[in-house]
Design a protein around this motif. Structure first.
Motif, PDB file in Angstrom:
ATOM      1  N   THR A   4      37.346  41.712  66.631  1.00 40.94           N
ATOM      2  CA  THR A   4      38.437  41.052  65.912  1.00 40.94           C
ATOM      3  C   THR A   4      38.651  41.742  64.560  1.00 40.94           C
ATOM      4  OG1 THR A   4      37.622  39.005  66.896  1.00 40.94           O
ATOM      5  CG2 THR A   4      39.216  38.758  65.131  1.00 40.94           C
ATOM      6  N   ASP A   5      39.898  41.860  64.135  1.00 38.18           N
ATOM      7  CA  ASP A   5      40.230  42.554  62.874  1.00 38.18           C
ATOM      8  C   ASP A   5      39.339  42.102  61.715  1.00 38.18           C
ATOM      9  OD1 ASP A   5      42.219  43.499  64.472  1.00 38.18           O
ATOM     10  OD2 ASP A   5      43.892  42.870  63.208  1.00 38.18           O
ATOM     11  N   ALA A   6      39.164  40.770  61.605  1.00 36.50           N
ATOM     12  CA  ALA A   6      38.456  40.202  60.447  1.00 36.50           C
ATOM     13  C   ALA A   6      36.973  40.578  60.419  1.00 36.50           C
ATOM     14  CB  ALA A   6      38.594  38.675  60.459  1.00 36.50           C
ATOM     15  N   ASP A   7      36.415  41.043  61.553  1.00 30.12           N
ATOM     16  CA  ASP A   7      34.975  41.347  61.621  1.00 30.12           C
ATOM     17  C   ASP A   7      34.642  42.817  61.413  1.00 30.12           C
ATOM     18  OD1 ASP A   7      34.145  38.710  62.144  1.00 30.12           O
ATOM     19  OD2 ASP A   7      34.593  38.919  64.276  1.00 30.12           O
ATOM     20  N   ARG A  49      36.401  50.171  53.110  1.00 31.44           N
ATOM     21  CA  ARG A  49      37.718  50.801  53.241  1.00 31.44           C
ATOM     22  C   ARG A  49      38.290  50.583  54.648  1.00 31.44           C
ATOM     23  NH1 ARG A  49      40.360  54.960  55.364  1.00 31.44           N
ATOM     24  NH2 ARG A  49      38.567  55.885  56.431  1.00 31.44           N
ATOM     25  N   LEU A  50      37.450  50.844  55.658  1.00 29.74           N
ATOM     26  CA  LEU A  50      37.907  50.686  57.042  1.00 29.74           C
ATOM     27  C   LEU A  50      38.202  49.222  57.371  1.00 29.74           C
ATOM     28  CD1 LEU A  50      35.400  53.192  58.688  1.00 29.74           C
ATOM     29  CD2 LEU A  50      37.890  53.463  58.641  1.00 29.74           C
ATOM     30  N   GLY A  51      37.363  48.321  56.836  1.00 26.33           N
ATOM     31  CA  GLY A  51      37.549  46.890  57.103  1.00 26.33           C
ATOM     32  C   GLY A  51      38.796  46.318  56.453  1.00 26.33           C
ATOM     33  N   GLY A  86      39.385  51.728  62.211  1.00 23.42           N
ATOM     34  CA  GLY A  86      38.088  51.130  61.897  1.00 23.42           C
ATOM     35  C   GLY A  86      37.348  50.704  63.155  1.00 23.42           C
ATOM     36  N   LYS A  87      38.076  50.152  64.142  1.00 31.72           N
ATOM     37  CA  LYS A  87      37.447  49.682  65.381  1.00 31.72           C
ATOM     38  C   LYS A  87      36.917  50.853  66.200  1.00 31.72           C
ATOM     39  CE  LYS A  87      40.342  45.561  65.650  1.00 31.72           C
ATOM     40  NZ  LYS A  87      41.248  44.751  66.473  1.00 31.72           N
ATOM     41  N   ILE A  88      37.681  51.930  66.252  1.00 35.57           N
ATOM     42  CA  ILE A  88      37.240  53.115  67.007  1.00 35.57           C
ATOM     43  C   ILE A  88      36.025  53.748  66.318  1.00 35.57           C
ATOM     44  CG2 ILE A  88      37.898  55.479  67.657  1.00 35.57           C
ATOM     45  CD1 ILE A  88      40.742  54.292  68.216  1.00 35.57           C
ATOM     46  N   ASN A  95      32.422  54.112  68.056  1.00 37.22           N
ATOM     47  CA  ASN A  95      31.791  55.439  68.163  1.00 37.22           C
ATOM     48  C   ASN A  95      30.425  55.475  67.487  1.00 37.22           C
ATOM     49  OD1 ASN A  95      33.768  56.684  69.657  1.00 37.22           O
ATOM     50  ND2 ASN A  95      34.902  57.449  67.898  1.00 37.22           N
ATOM     51  N   GLU A  96      30.334  54.884  66.282  1.00 34.50           N
ATOM     52  CA  GLU A  96      29.069  54.918  65.531  1.00 34.50           C
ATOM     53  C   GLU A  96      27.960  54.150  66.262  1.00 34.50           C
ATOM     54  OE1 GLU A  96      28.240  56.393  62.545  1.00 34.50           O
ATOM     55  OE2 GLU A  96      30.199  57.364  62.361  1.00 34.50           O
TER      56      GLU A  96
END
Length: 416
Positions: A266-269, A287-289, A299-301, A305-306
């Motif tokens: 979810t975007d908020a997480d 920054r990504l969040g 940010g999700k990708i 990946n990480e």
């Protein structure tokens, strides 16, 4: 809380959101500054794999090691024979010793990817509490250890109280669990110099019991630190999805499905999860969040990946991202999608689309599959699926078919 830590480990725990509570911040901080601190987290061997719900605490052990301290993964070969009653409404099924040993061997493979079991000062140890629990003499244990526990106090712990308040049975077997866990901390301190137990905040009572017992029996000062119990911003327990548990072993959940779980955050997480589950600098996580709209997908990708790289390697993460792009951006099939392979006998004169949706893991039951179709949430080869009575014969499976549930979950069905 206004405490300003000196040690790298507590600084990181606070800054990245790992810290719920600590029995004595200042004394633990000083111990961390004074030398190598061995710290443990206990894991009961109730399944062949750990799941995403365990990952935050494994990351805490990873940070502990990276800051020069010694992680101990305590495998509950002994306590799994009893079962942890914490916040459960029923008793755990009891496993055979062989099943417990098999589970521990399988779980070891995941720990070794995230922490290093070497011979150095901060090399991790894997210890099985059967080492001291299996040979206990019951009468001696009652006399030497049992006398230090107040039943009144044990009844006040939330994990026990919640069971009793609901008038649900709590067996004597399970009631002993918290005594055994306290005894684990005592033995780890006595045998390995362990100074710290970490765990989820639901373990606070058990951790405090161990600290109290060790002080009474050995007169040693030891510490407890808890991490928050994590829920997603939409209120779901971390690590659960519509398809079931998000396992960490690749043979129980493919790296692609694991990657996809994080991609669907979810975007908020996003910012919070980047801090907890990756080693990106905090400023980059923030920054990504903070990205908005379609940009948050970056940010999700990055998160997917990480985390996938940490657990399954960079190659698996790159392959998962490539498959996702193939499926979502180009409408292709992709090589890494979860695949259901059927024999001609399975298909016979035809197999229902509802059964295929269930067997491919896109729905938990036929009822759920029918509802998915009725609500226009299902697609067959990217075309809307509207007929719940559709039968698929071997001819239609001459080449693989792609089933989709919503926009983000896909599976292939093929003849083997």
């Amino acid at each position: 809380m206004t405490y300003h830590p000196k040690s790298d480990f507590i600084s990181i725990m606070m800054e990245r959101g790992f810290l719920a509570d600590c029995t004595d911040y200042q004394a633990l901080d000083e111990a961390l500054m004074a030398g190598v601190v061995p710290a443990y987290i206990g894991y009961d061997a109730t399944a062949k794999s750990l799941h995403v719900g365990h990952l935050m605490n494994i990351m805490a052990l990873r940070w502990l090691q990276k800051t020069g301290h010694k992680p101990i993964t305590l495998m509950g070969g002994g306590t799994t024979k009893v079962g942890d009653p914490s916040f459960r409404s029923d008793e755990r099924p009891l496993l055979t010793p062989q099943a417990i040993d098999d589970n521990i061997a399988s779980m070891k493979t995941v720990f070794a990817k995230l922490i290093s079991y070497d011979d150095g000062p901060s090399g991790a140890l894997m210890i099985n509490n059967a080492e001291w629990l299996d040979g206990l003499n019951y009468l001696e244990f009652l006399r030497d250890i049992g006398r230090h526990f107040s039943v009144n106090r044990m009844l006040s712990f939330e994990s026990v109280k919640s069971r009793l308040d609901r008038e649900q049975s709590l067996s004597f077997l399970e009631f002993n669990y918290m005594i055994l866990q306290a005894y684990d901390f005592l033995e780890l301190n006595r045998r390995y110099g362990c100074l710290l137990q970490m765990g989820g905040s639901d373990q606070w009572g058990n951790i405090v019991n161990g600290i109290d017992l060790t002080r009474r029996v050995l007169d040693h000062e030891i510490f407890g630190l808890t991490t928050p119990l994590l829920e997603t911003s939409d209120g779901r327990k971390m690590g659960k999805s519509a398809g079931g548990a998000i396992w960490l072993n690749a043979d129980m959940l493919s790296p692609y499905e694991f990657w996809q779980f994080w991609r669907n955050t979810t975007d908020a997480d996003v910012g919070r999860f980047l801090k907890l589950y990756t080693e990106l600098p905090v400023a980059e996580c923030d920054r990504l969040g903070a990205l908005e709209g379609a940009e948050i997908n970056e940010g999700k990708i990055r998160l997917a990946n990480e985390v996938t790289t940490l657990l399954h390697g960079a190659e698996a993460a790159a392959a998962a991202e490539a498959t996702a792009r193939e499926v979502f951006e180009k409408g292709g099939i992709g090589d890494d999608l979860p695949t259901l392979t059927l024999s001609e006998t399975d298909v016979g004169n035809g197999i229902s689309i509802v059964q295929l949706i269930v067997r491919s893991g896109l729905a938990a039951s036929g009822k759920e599959a029918k509802r998915l179709i009725a609500e226009n949430g299902a697609r067959l080869d990217d075309a809307p699926l509207t007929d719940a009575g559709l039968m698929i014969d071997a001819g239609k499976l001459a080449s693989p078919i792609k089933l989709s549930a919503g926009k983000k979950r896909h599976a292939l069905v093929q003849l083997g």
